[in-house]
Design an enzyme around this catalytic site. Structure first.
Site, PDB file in Angstrom:
ATOM      1  N   ASN A   7      56.365 -25.248 -15.125  1.00 21.94           N
ATOM      2  CA  ASN A   7      55.776 -26.531 -15.200  1.00 21.94           C
ATOM      3  C   ASN A   7      55.753 -26.893 -16.806  1.00 21.94           C
ATOM      4  O   ASN A   7      54.986 -26.202 -17.587  1.00 21.94           O
ATOM      5  CB  ASN A   7      54.280 -26.429 -14.945  1.00 21.94           C
ATOM      6  CG  ASN A   7      53.306 -27.672 -15.021  1.00 21.94           C
ATOM      7  OD1 ASN A   7      53.774 -28.571 -15.464  1.00 21.94           O
ATOM      8  ND2 ASN A   7      52.408 -27.799 -14.436  1.00 21.94           N
ATOM      9  N   LYS A  14      54.464 -23.574 -18.766  1.00 22.13           N
ATOM     10  CA  LYS A  14      53.628 -22.872 -18.015  1.00 22.13           C
ATOM     11  C   LYS A  14      54.846 -22.085 -16.967  1.00 22.13           C
ATOM     12  O   LYS A  14      55.676 -22.780 -16.550  1.00 22.13           O
ATOM     13  CB  LYS A  14      52.655 -23.277 -17.329  1.00 22.13           C
ATOM     14  CG  LYS A  14      51.399 -23.823 -18.117  1.00 22.13           C
ATOM     15  CD  LYS A  14      50.487 -24.187 -17.201  1.00 22.13           C
ATOM     16  CE  LYS A  14      49.277 -24.959 -18.185  1.00 22.13           C
ATOM     17  NZ  LYS A  14      48.998 -26.465 -17.748  1.00 22.13           N
ATOM     18  N   ARG A  90      58.024 -28.001 -11.499  1.00 27.42           N
ATOM     19  CA  ARG A  90      57.057 -29.088 -11.139  1.00 27.42           C
ATOM     20  C   ARG A  90      57.580 -30.580 -11.738  1.00 27.42           C
ATOM     21  O   ARG A  90      57.674 -30.466 -13.172  1.00 27.42           O
ATOM     22  CB  ARG A  90      55.741 -28.879 -11.927  1.00 27.42           C
ATOM     23  CG  ARG A  90      54.707 -29.922 -11.483  1.00 27.42           C
ATOM     24  CD  ARG A  90      53.482 -29.757 -11.824  1.00 27.42           C
ATOM     25  NE  ARG A  90      52.411 -30.721 -11.798  1.00 27.42           N
ATOM     26  CZ  ARG A  90      51.361 -31.044 -12.487  1.00 27.42           C
ATOM     27  NH1 ARG A  90      51.111 -30.793 -13.409  1.00 27.42           N
ATOM     28  NH2 ARG A  90      51.017 -32.343 -12.084  1.00 27.42           N
ATOM     29  N   HIS A 179      49.401 -35.517  -7.875  1.00 33.44           N
ATOM     30  CA  HIS A 179      48.691 -34.349  -7.286  1.00 33.44           C
ATOM     31  C   HIS A 179      49.084 -34.057  -5.944  1.00 33.44           C
ATOM     32  O   HIS A 179      48.653 -33.059  -5.051  1.00 33.44           O
ATOM     33  CB  HIS A 179      46.783 -34.433  -7.297  1.00 33.44           C
ATOM     34  CG  HIS A 179      46.722 -34.645  -8.693  1.00 33.44           C
ATOM     35  ND1 HIS A 179      45.484 -35.151  -8.834  1.00 33.44           N
ATOM     36  CD2 HIS A 179      46.626 -33.797  -9.761  1.00 33.44           C
ATOM     37  CE1 HIS A 179      44.813 -35.327 -10.075  1.00 33.44           C
ATOM     38  NE2 HIS A 179      45.727 -34.436 -10.799  1.00 33.44           N
ATOM     39  N   GLY A 209      39.844 -32.249 -11.158  1.00 30.02           N
ATOM     40  CA  GLY A 209      39.982 -31.373 -12.338  1.00 30.02           C
ATOM     41  C   GLY A 209      39.628 -32.415 -13.444  1.00 30.02           C
ATOM     42  O   GLY A 209      38.856 -33.298 -13.294  1.00 30.02           O
ATOM     43  N   ASN A 210      40.337 -32.236 -14.489  1.00 28.99           N
ATOM     44  CA  ASN A 210      40.176 -32.982 -15.517  1.00 28.99           C
ATOM     45  C   ASN A 210      40.736 -34.497 -15.137  1.00 28.99           C
ATOM     46  O   ASN A 210      39.996 -35.658 -15.535  1.00 28.99           O
ATOM     47  CB  ASN A 210      40.861 -32.478 -16.991  1.00 28.99           C
ATOM     48  CG  ASN A 210      40.227 -33.264 -17.938  1.00 28.99           C
ATOM     49  OD1 ASN A 210      39.202 -33.549 -18.283  1.00 28.99           O
ATOM     50  ND2 ASN A 210      41.194 -33.199 -18.999  1.00 28.99           N
ATOM     51  N   GLY A 211      41.936 -34.386 -14.666  1.00 30.92           N
ATOM     52  CA  GLY A 211      42.164 -35.736 -13.815  1.00 30.92           C
ATOM     53  C   GLY A 211      41.885 -35.257 -12.453  1.00 30.92           C
ATOM     54  O   GLY A 211      41.733 -34.421 -11.854  1.00 30.92           O
ATOM     55  N   ARG A 240      39.641 -40.693 -18.364  1.00 35.56           N
ATOM     56  CA  ARG A 240      40.155 -41.927 -17.704  1.00 35.56           C
ATOM     57  C   ARG A 240      39.254 -42.781 -16.867  1.00 35.56           C
ATOM     58  O   ARG A 240      38.424 -42.145 -16.359  1.00 35.56           O
ATOM     59  CB  ARG A 240      41.440 -41.473 -16.558  1.00 35.56           C
ATOM     60  CG  ARG A 240      42.651 -40.852 -17.332  1.00 35.56           C
ATOM     61  CD  ARG A 240      43.761 -40.816 -16.419  1.00 35.56           C
ATOM     62  NE  ARG A 240      44.787 -39.589 -16.681  1.00 35.56           N
ATOM     63  CZ  ARG A 240      45.183 -38.975 -16.171  1.00 35.56           C
ATOM     64  NH1 ARG A 240      44.665 -38.659 -14.613  1.00 35.56           N
ATOM     65  NH2 ARG A 240      45.903 -37.895 -16.489  1.00 35.56           N
ATOM     66  N   GLY A 329      39.510 -27.732 -10.793  1.00 38.03           N
ATOM     67  CA  GLY A 329      38.528 -26.823 -11.477  1.00 38.03           C
ATOM     68  C   GLY A 329      36.894 -27.427 -11.224  1.00 38.03           C
ATOM     69  O   GLY A 329      36.124 -26.641 -11.147  1.00 38.03           O
ATOM     70  N   GLU A 332      36.070 -26.706  -7.143  1.00 38.59           N
ATOM     71  CA  GLU A 332      36.113 -25.353  -6.726  1.00 38.59           C
ATOM     72  C   GLU A 332      34.930 -24.690  -7.278  1.00 38.59           C
ATOM     73  O   GLU A 332      34.333 -23.827  -6.517  1.00 38.59           O
ATOM     74  CB  GLU A 332      37.476 -24.710  -7.322  1.00 38.59           C
ATOM     75  CG  GLU A 332      38.543 -25.153  -6.521  1.00 38.59           C
ATOM     76  CD  GLU A 332      40.092 -24.387  -7.375  1.00 38.59           C
ATOM     77  OE1 GLU A 332      39.856 -23.235  -7.746  1.00 38.59           O
ATOM     78  OE2 GLU A 332      40.912 -25.189  -7.198  1.00 38.59           O
ATOM     79  N   ASN A 333      34.589 -25.171  -8.416  1.00 42.59           N
ATOM     80  CA  ASN A 333      33.224 -24.583  -9.319  1.00 42.59           C
ATOM     81  C   ASN A 333      32.090 -25.277  -9.094  1.00 42.59           C
ATOM     82  O   ASN A 333      31.272 -24.416  -9.925  1.00 42.59           O
ATOM     83  CB  ASN A 333      33.963 -23.954 -10.775  1.00 42.59           C
ATOM     84  CG  ASN A 333      34.989 -23.158 -10.491  1.00 42.59           C
ATOM     85  OD1 ASN A 333      35.071 -22.285  -9.880  1.00 42.59           O
ATOM     86  ND2 ASN A 333      36.303 -23.758 -11.037  1.00 42.59           N
ATOM     87  N   GLU A 383      49.311 -24.798  -6.723  1.00 43.74           N
ATOM     88  CA  GLU A 383      50.441 -25.661  -6.771  1.00 43.74           C
ATOM     89  C   GLU A 383      51.762 -24.747  -7.106  1.00 43.74           C
ATOM     90  O   GLU A 383      52.626 -24.863  -6.316  1.00 43.74           O
ATOM     91  CB  GLU A 383      50.434 -26.605  -8.114  1.00 43.74           C
ATOM     92  CG  GLU A 383      49.516 -27.811  -7.535  1.00 43.74           C
ATOM     93  CD  GLU A 383      48.788 -28.517  -8.702  1.00 43.74           C
ATOM     94  OE1 GLU A 383      48.122 -28.011  -9.620  1.00 43.74           O
ATOM     95  OE2 GLU A 383      49.113 -29.737  -8.925  1.00 43.74           O
TER      96      GLU A 383
HETATM   97  P1  ADP Z   1      43.185 -29.962 -15.078  1.00 46.08           P
HETATM   98  O1  ADP Z   1      43.125 -31.338 -14.419  1.00 46.08           O
HETATM   99  O2  ADP Z   1      43.541 -29.955 -16.632  1.00 46.08           O
HETATM  100  O3  ADP Z   1      44.294 -28.858 -14.291  1.00 46.08           O
HETATM  101  P2  ADP Z   1      40.901 -28.290 -14.227  1.00 46.08           P
HETATM  102  O4  ADP Z   1      41.493 -28.188 -12.697  1.00 46.08           O
HETATM  103  O5  ADP Z   1      41.002 -26.829 -15.163  1.00 46.08           O
HETATM  104  O6  ADP Z   1      41.775 -29.403 -15.006  1.00 46.08           O
HETATM  105  O7  ADP Z   1      39.517 -28.710 -14.356  1.00 46.08           O
HETATM  106  C1  ADP Z   1      38.942 -28.927 -15.312  1.00 46.08           C
HETATM  107  C2  ADP Z   1      37.442 -29.232 -15.111  1.00 46.08           C
HETATM  108  O8  ADP Z   1      36.928 -28.248 -14.207  1.00 46.08           O
HETATM  109  C3  ADP Z   1      36.472 -29.310 -16.296  1.00 46.08           C
HETATM  110  O9  ADP Z   1      35.842 -30.212 -16.328  1.00 46.08           O
HETATM  111  C4  ADP Z   1      35.761 -28.076 -16.368  1.00 46.08           C
HETATM  112  O10 ADP Z   1      34.335 -28.174 -16.775  1.00 46.08           O
HETATM  113  C5  ADP Z   1      35.612 -27.602 -14.894  1.00 46.08           C
HETATM  114  N1  ADP Z   1      35.639 -26.576 -14.519  1.00 46.08           N
HETATM  115  C6  ADP Z   1      36.563 -25.397 -14.752  1.00 46.08           C
HETATM  116  N2  ADP Z   1      36.194 -24.156 -14.382  1.00 46.08           N
HETATM  117  C7  ADP Z   1      34.876 -24.355 -14.131  1.00 46.08           C
HETATM  118  C8  ADP Z   1      33.846 -23.408 -13.761  1.00 46.08           C
HETATM  119  N3  ADP Z   1      34.013 -21.846 -13.654  1.00 46.08           N
HETATM  120  N4  ADP Z   1      32.476 -24.113 -13.636  1.00 46.08           N
HETATM  121  C9  ADP Z   1      32.319 -25.043 -13.562  1.00 46.08           C
HETATM  122  N5  ADP Z   1      33.324 -26.259 -13.889  1.00 46.08           N
HETATM  123  C10 ADP Z   1      34.550 -25.574 -14.226  1.00 46.08           C
END
Ligand code: ADP
Length: 399
Positions: A7, A14, A90, A179, A209-211, A240, A329, A332-333, A383
């Site tokens: 990627n 990566k 990717r 995505h 995620g961030n996006g 965004r 991110g 999932e979390n 992915e």
């Molecule tokens: P990207 O789009 O850059 O791949 P990610 O999927 O890594 O982004 O997601 C980033 C977001 O996920 C951030 O807002 C971060 O705070 C949140 N995040 C990532 N890990 C955790 C966690 N363990 N607990 C809570 N939020 C998380």
């Protein structure tokens, strides 16, 4: 067969090396800050982590470092470079042309160059990564896997904007969506977990995620997705803005904002960062909400509201909804976010089980109640595994 998944971004590459067909990860890592004096390598192998300052003036050099690392006598995981039979790349934008993963040939490379103006931040580095891999691994099969490919099943009614039709004809301005590799992967996993064939389930997949983007998956195919011509449309994201009235831009242009300023504002200064005025990171915002920070709370509330709105819209699009998946991110979390999005959704049949939702786990899991008509899952996206799988299929179809 060993497959290397790449990627390549503007200043990073990566990588993950898979032993196929079992999807065993032999090593993964990344080369960062390519082109800068302090380029470095992070390499994970056999439960160990190796970090080193490296010389990587360009992507070719970065790729050489990765291959030298993978074959290193101490920290490497393969005896010889020839063991890497295929490389899966990717690629963000495959335009209307690529409906699935393909072998890289001159025609593919030409097309990727053509789509560069649709994804100026992503396609050129993806292309550079492919060229670097072709250069460093001339005997390996190279495959391109597109973020847009899964969305090529979206019908015209959902991909066309309400603009004059010739804007589409002349410039191919339409919804492409992104995505796709993640949405496809979690939708397939979801059908597996439900114990049905992918053609038997209607699923809304939320990649947060961030996006972030949301996709309506009908009987295995993407039928609508929240990102559009570019990844700017749809959800409120880390930085965004997502959906806005396009006239806001004309209004602000009239007030003296330049194209560059508006572009920067919408892509980099908006979303969670812009509303909170503090951070684009959900973890930071969650802490601030706990401490009673009003603007952080407003940002998170707007973020959740937009997701909820899309779930409602896509429920209508699908007609019958069987499952919702959270991934990425945040998806999932962050149990609070999932609870906020799924709260008061009993009308459309979504009922979250609080204990399941809050359980600490990084596994795929059901978080809805046993009586919830719509099943809700958390499915960690992968992915890289999806790209490795596609590449493996292509390589074997060829032999
Ligand atoms: P990207 O789009 O850059 O791949 P990610 O999927 O890594 O982004 O997601 C980033 C977001 O996920 C951030 O807002 C971060 O705070 C949140 N995040 C990532 N890990 C955790 C966690 N363990 N607990 C809570 N939020 C998380």
């Amino acid at each position: 067969m060993k497959i290397l998944v790449i990627n390549a971004g503007s200043s990073s590459i990566k990588y993950q090396l898979f032993q196929m067909p079992g999807f065993t990860i032999l090593a993964k890592g990344m080369v960062e800050r390519i082109g800068e004096a302090d380029a470095n390598l992070v390499h994970n192998y056999n439960g160990n982590k190796h970090v080193a300052q490296i010389e990587a003036p360009d992507h070719d050099a970065g790729m050489d470092v990765i291959l030298a690392t993978l074959t290193d006598a101490e920290i490497g995981v393969v005896g010889d470079i020839s063991e890497i039979g295929a490389v899966g790349h990717r690629v963000v934008h495959g335009g209307e042309e690529f409906t699935g993963s393909v072998f890289v040939d001159e025609h593919v490379l030409d097309s990727l160059e053509k789509f560069a103006d649709l994804a100026p931040l992503h396609n050129p580095p993806n292309l550079t990564g492919i060229r670097a891999a072709q250069h460093s691994l001339p005997d390996a099969i190279q495959a391109a896997c597109f973020d847009t490919a899964f969305h090529t099943t979206i019908p015209e009614t959902a991909y066309l904007y309400g603009l004059p039709y010739d804007i589409y004809e002349k410039y191919r301005v339409r919804r492409y969506g992104f995505h796709g590799t993640s949405h496809r992967y979690v939708a397939r996993r979801c059908a597996k977990l439900m114990g049905v064939d992918k053609t038997q389930a209607n699923i809304i997949t939320c990649h947060l995620g961030n996006g972030g983007s949301i996709t309506a998956v009908k009987e295995g195919n993407s039928v609508d997705t929240s990102m559009g011509l570019t990844p700017l449309e749809g959800l409120v994201m880390g930085t965004r803005c997502g959906d806005i009235d396009p006239a806001i831009l004309f209004y602000l242009a009239d007030k003296g904002y330049s194209m560059d300023q508006l572009n920067d504002m919408c892509n980099k200064q908006s979303g969670l960062l812009g509303i909170s005025g503090i951070s684009n990171d959900m973890r930071n915002l969650a802490e601030l909400v706990e401490q009673g920070n009003e603007r952080a709370k407003l940002a998170v509330d707007i973020f959740c509201y937009r997701i909820k709105k899309y779930i409602g819209t896509y429920t209508a699009v699908l007609g019958r909804l069987d499952a919702v998946v959270f991934t990425g991110g945040i998806g999932e979390n962050n149990p609070n976010l999932r609870a906020a999005v799924c709260g008061e959704q009993t009308q459309i049949g979504i009922e979250i089980d609080t204990e399941r939702n809050e359980a600490k786990s990084s596994d795929e899991r059901l978080i809805s109640t046993d009586t919830s008509r719509v099943k809700v899952y958390v499915i960690p996206t992968d992915e890289e595994a999806a790209i490795a799988g596609d590449t493996y299929e292509l390589a074997n179809a060829d032999s």
